[in-house]
Design an enzyme around this catalytic site. Structure first.
Site: not given
Length: 161
Positions: A12-13
């Site tokens: 993810g981020c």
């Protein structure tokens, strides 16, 4: 003198992933960037178009005499949702996929083993979709992305605790 090793994860981020790994004893260095795609030296804006094939990832240098690659794998799986393809929380797109980019055959085998043992538990109600692929060229992200949470007084955004 212990030889440091490299690990690369996408979950993810990359801001939260970097923050989580940078706070693990034995992790010597972290750097956020882009890997797994086809565009040379992509920018954040290019990666966000989803046309480069890259994942937001974190390159990790660690001391295996303090923390093992296996322990890093368990931290990786514990700190994001590996059952959601191309998404973590509100972040959607292939750049947010869950992936382990292995640097050696031993890392590949360990990643598969850890993923298989986690799948046999009731930790997740859906199948794990994490990719386990050979590491390719890693392109460091722009400086303002490096150590983003520390620079901005934030503490993380783990999707799965």
């Amino acid at each position: 003198m212990t030889r440091e090793e490299k690990a690369t994860f996408a979950a993810g981020c990359f801001w939260g992933v970097e923050y989580m790994f940078s706070n693990i004893k034995g992790v010597v260095k972290t750097e956020v960037g882009y890997t797994g795609g086809t565009t040379k030296s992509p920018t954040y804006q290019q990666v966000c178009t989803r046309n480069t094939g890259h994942a937001e990832a974190v390159d990790i240098i660690f001391d295996p005499s303090i923390i093992s690659y296996e322990e890093l794998l368990y931290a990786f799986f514990k700190n994001h949702d590996p059952t959601t393809p191309n998404r973590q929380g509100v972040d959607v797109g292939s750049q947010y996929r869950s992936a382990i980019f292995y640097h050696t055959q031993e890392q590949s085998e360990m990643a598969k083993s850890v993923m298989n043992s986690i799948e046999k538990t009731d930790l997740y109600s859906k199948p794990i979709v994490t990719q386990i692929v050979a590491a390719t060229q890693f392109y460091p992200a722009e400086e303002y992305h490096q150590k983003y949470f520390e620079k901005n007084g934030m503490k993380g955004c783990s999707v799965h605790n």
